[in-house]
Design an enzyme around this catalytic site. Structure first.
Site, PDB file in Angstrom:
ATOM      1  N   HIS A  30       0.859  -1.182   0.000  1.00  0.00           N
ATOM      2  CA  HIS A  30       0.000   0.000   0.000  1.00  0.00           C
ATOM      3  C   HIS A  30       0.895   1.232   0.000  1.00  0.00           C
ATOM      4  O   HIS A  30       1.839   1.329   0.797  1.00  0.00           O
ATOM      5  CB  HIS A  30      -0.917  -0.001   1.216  1.00  0.00           C
ATOM      6  CG  HIS A  30      -1.935   1.088   1.192  1.00  0.00           C
ATOM      7  ND1 HIS A  30      -2.740   1.327   0.088  1.00  0.00           N
ATOM      8  CD2 HIS A  30      -2.270   2.032   2.109  1.00  0.00           C
ATOM      9  CE1 HIS A  30      -3.538   2.348   0.344  1.00  0.00           C
ATOM     10  NE2 HIS A  30      -3.260   2.799   1.556  1.00  0.00           N
ATOM     11  N   HIS A  42      -3.071   9.055   1.189  1.00  0.00           N
ATOM     12  CA  HIS A  42      -3.022   7.843   0.363  1.00  0.00           C
ATOM     13  C   HIS A  42      -4.386   7.574  -0.246  1.00  0.00           C
ATOM     14  O   HIS A  42      -5.409   8.125   0.183  1.00  0.00           O
ATOM     15  CB  HIS A  42      -2.551   6.642   1.197  1.00  0.00           C
ATOM     16  CG  HIS A  42      -3.319   6.428   2.473  1.00  0.00           C
ATOM     17  ND1 HIS A  42      -4.078   5.317   2.715  1.00  0.00           N
ATOM     18  CD2 HIS A  42      -3.451   7.206   3.588  1.00  0.00           C
ATOM     19  CE1 HIS A  42      -4.625   5.392   3.919  1.00  0.00           C
ATOM     20  NE2 HIS A  42      -4.265   6.533   4.462  1.00  0.00           N
ATOM     21  N   CYS A 153      -3.385   2.748  -5.547  1.00  0.00           N
ATOM     22  CA  CYS A 153      -2.656   3.579  -4.592  1.00  0.00           C
ATOM     23  C   CYS A 153      -1.259   3.946  -5.079  1.00  0.00           C
ATOM     24  O   CYS A 153      -0.761   5.044  -4.808  1.00  0.00           O
ATOM     25  CB  CYS A 153      -2.583   2.886  -3.234  1.00  0.00           C
ATOM     26  SG  CYS A 153      -1.781   1.251  -3.263  1.00  0.00           S
TER      27      CYS A 153
END
Length: 250
Positions: A30, A42, A153
């Site tokens: 991530h 994010h 992401c």
């Protein structure tokens, strides 16, 4: 940092850094932008986005969300928006994982030496203040609909760092780790092209590396620099059109 690992300590973090943390036993990472004051911006799945594909790729979808084993602290939980772009403290972003920093302006040799995609790029990064401006603007205005291969992401963080997006919406995004999955899937059938076990290995590795390198945002054609204001204006127009179509259908 080096070829083997991009892991860093919190003490060396700087505002504007592109950071990531591995999820699901190193299956997927991530990514986000550290903006200072212990905050990370994010991109996650917004409510109702990409709820499932019915395939193993759902592992990636779950990994893009906040880790249910490490629920956000009360302060971060109150800041989760519906457009998919979130601001979290560093601990909530890491969700119990280690901290890694994505590398920019790497040489082709270094890029190819990194067997795992989603850790570096040949593209140059913009100044920290520009990176933070893009991230904070997208926090307020969104980054479109989450998509594993076209808008995830890592795509978000790379855009914040470089301002580069694909000019062709039909192609995959900038994500190195998504490209790694596709390259691995594409190279697997080519192993059948020869009965020699060493030939199979060389063929598969060659196709995998060549595919990753050609698709890197710093090397590929068909990318363009777009200001964050123009990007969100374009996304707002698309989202508005979709909303009107939905209203008419209802």
């Amino acid at each position: 940092m080096g070829v083997l690992s991009n892991r860093i300590d919190r003490e060396v973090l700087k505002p504007g850094d592109h950071i990531y943390s591995w999820r699901k036993a190193y299956v997927y990472a991530h990514h986000g932008i550290y903006v200072g004051d212990d905050k990370v911006i994010h991109f996650t799945r917004g409510e109702g986005q990409e709820m499932g594909t019915g395939t193993v790729l759902d592992i990636l979808l779950v990994s893009s969300s906040l880790n249910p084993r490490h629920p956000p602290c009360p302060n971060c939980a109150q800041q989760q928006g519906s457009n998919g772009v979130a601001s979290s403290c560093l601990s909530c972003f890491l969700a119990g994982g280690y901290l890694y920093r994505f590398e920019y302006s790497v040489s082709p040799a270094f890029f190819l030496a990194k067997a795992r995609g989603g850790t570096c790029t040949c593209a140059d990064a913009d100044p920290a203040e520009t990176v933070i401006h893009r991230a904070t603007h997208l926090l307020e205005n969104g980054f479109g609909c989450y998509n594993i291969f076209k808008n995830n992401c890592e795509d978000f963080a790379i855009y914040c760092k470089t301002g580069l997006i694909s000019a062709d919406e039909r192609t995959i995004g900038q994500s190195g780790q998504a490209m790694s999955f596709l390259a691995a899937a594409f190279s697997s059938p080519l192993r059948l092209a020869t009965s020699n076990v060493y030939g199979m290995a060389v063929t598969a590795i060659g196709v995998y590396c060549a595919s990753r390198y050609a698709a890197d945002v710093g090397m590929r054609s068909g990318v363009m620099k777009v200001s964050v204001e123009d990007l969100t204006g374009r996304l707002g127009g698309v989202n508005g059109m979709l909303s009107r179509v939905t209203s008419v259908a209802d």
